[in-house]
Design an enzyme around this catalytic site. Structure first.
Site, PDB file in Angstrom:
ATOM      1  N   CYS A  91     -10.401   5.593  -6.811  1.00 33.86           N
ATOM      2  CA  CYS A  91      -9.331   6.584  -6.911  1.00 33.86           C
ATOM      3  C   CYS A  91      -9.750   7.781  -6.070  1.00 33.86           C
ATOM      4  CB  CYS A  91      -9.091   7.017  -8.350  1.00 33.86           C
ATOM      5  SG  CYS A  91      -7.893   8.374  -8.492  1.00 33.86           S
ATOM      6  N   MET A 317      -1.704   8.953  -3.430  1.00 37.43           N
ATOM      7  CA  MET A 317      -3.019   8.546  -3.901  1.00 37.43           C
ATOM      8  C   MET A 317      -4.061   8.941  -2.863  1.00 37.43           C
ATOM      9  SD  MET A 317      -0.396   6.239  -4.215  1.00 37.43           S
ATOM     10  CE  MET A 317      -0.719   4.696  -3.374  1.00 37.43           C
TER      11      MET A 317
END
Length: 395
Positions: A91, A317
């Site tokens: 992430c 993201m």
């Protein structure tokens, strides 16, 4: 902690129950219950999640295994509706919080932290070298620190750096992804900068469209917005409320996962919503962001929208931003073409919440494209520190 435009629970490995300190069913079941999954209602009311892919995340930090790094970082994307945690990727947004969290947890050498202070100003930047365990890559976080009134070095969290998609300003954290592509493989898994992508049966106007498949930051499928029937200025409400459209995009994503060699077939691809990501690009254009903020075409190089865990992401993201940076700075990709097809070292792209500036350096090595470094600025802060209660029968 909030990291970039995401939020997640951060654990020190040694603080977890002993049977959850190793990979396996016990650890997964424990973390699922912490977050509140699986939840057929999609709200994660009975846990710390918040019913979105951006907040259904968990991180485990541990001491580094070698002297060249400060901390090991393991990320888990927790599925909201299914009893599944995807450990396949990183992430990028939560990466922004790893350095600060590692310092606060005492995982970074105290002398190194202290020596990062500039004695003339009582502040400085601590360079935290992170080993990203999911993808086996080095990430460098430049974490601002300061000397408090008691003479103790603290992480600087407040500041005037504004990140679209985050309500309040904070201190800037610069992130560098070093060699985000395996040196033994090609950044473009099909060996092409642009492919003819077979999307037959997916409900598009054509059975084949152009696509750029890239593995940098996270495996990503880039397509032209117009080929999907989009403009590139879509907001979450335009996509996430249409179940038929979401199913179409999921089918395309699964086909792309097979085309990239990530999965043997589309059924296998649908077992991992975390990879690959699917995104669409278009030339710069003006639009109103989800906050109502006006984004001017003259202030950006292109527009990008990306799906995360079956939903249009509310911003971008971090790992997909790495893919955007690598693709945009490689001449001949769809992303580079959307940005004007020039020789670029950085681009500012428009996303649903505003804009983001990313930089990249790519080159060909022995005939294979490699991303040597990708950089971006994010911010992070602690939301709370405390205890979480989990029923024992959960794990």
């Amino acid at each position: 902690m909030r990291g970039g435009t995401s939020k997640g629970t951060f654990f020190k490995l040694s603080d977890l129950p002993e049977r959850c300190q190793v990979a396996g069913k016990a650890r997964d079941n424990f973390l699922l219950r912490v977050i509140g999954s699986p939840d057929p209602y999609g709200k994660q009311i009975d846990g710390l999640g918040n019913g979105s892919s951006s907040t259904s995340k968990t991180v485990i930090l541990s001491p580094a295994d070698d002297d060249s790094h400060d901390v090991n970082y393991l990320f888990g994307q927790v599925n909201i509706a299914k009893p599944m945690i995807d450990w396949a990727g990183n992430c990028g947004n939560l990466t922004a919080a790893v350095g600060a969290c590692a310092i606060n947890m005492g995982l970074v050498d105290a002398d190194k932290v202290a020596n990062s202070i500039n004695n003339s100003t009582d502040n400085g930047i601590c360079e935290v070298r992170i080993w990203q365990e999911n993808i086996g890559k080095t990430i460098i976080a430049h974490v601002p620190v300061y000397l408090d009134a008691q003479g103790k070095v603290q992480v600087q969290e407040t500041g005037d750096f504004e990140l679209d998609g985050v309500t309040f300003p904070a201190a800037e954290v610069k992130i560098e992804f070093i060699d985000p592509v395996d040196s033994s493989s090609d950044m473009f898994p099909t060996n092409n900068l642009i492919d003819d992508f077979d999307v037959s049966g997916c409900g598009l106007a054509a059975d084949s469209v152009k696509a750029t498949f890239i593995s940098a930051g996270i495996p990503t499928i880039f397509m032209k917005a117009e080929d999907l029937g989009f403009t590139g200025t879509e907001l979450q409400g335009d996509i996430n409320s249409d179940s038929e459209l979401l199913a179409k995009l999921e089918n395309i994503r699964a086909k792309g996962g097979v085309a990239m060699g990530l999965f043997k077939n589309e059924s296998e691809a649908q077992t991992s919503q975390h990879i690959p990501k699917i995104a669409w690009v278009a030339p710069a254009q003006s639009y109103d962001a989800s906050s109502g903020k006006a984004v001017n075409a003259n202030d950006i190089d292109l527009v990008v929208r990306a799906m995360s865990m079956g939903q249009l992401h509310h911003a971008m993201m971090g790992t997909a931003a790495v893919a955007i940076a690598a693709a945009a700075t490689t001449q001949g990709t769809l992303v580079n073409e959307a940005a004007g097809a020039g020789k670029l070292t950085e681009v500012r792209f428009g996303h649903p919440s505003g804009t983001l500036l990313v930089g990249g350096k790519t080159e060909q090595v022995d005939g294979r494209w490699q991303a040597k470094k990708v950089s971006m600025s994010r911010s992070a802060r602690r939301i709370m520190v405390g205890e979480v209660f989990v029923p024992e029968d959960a794990f």
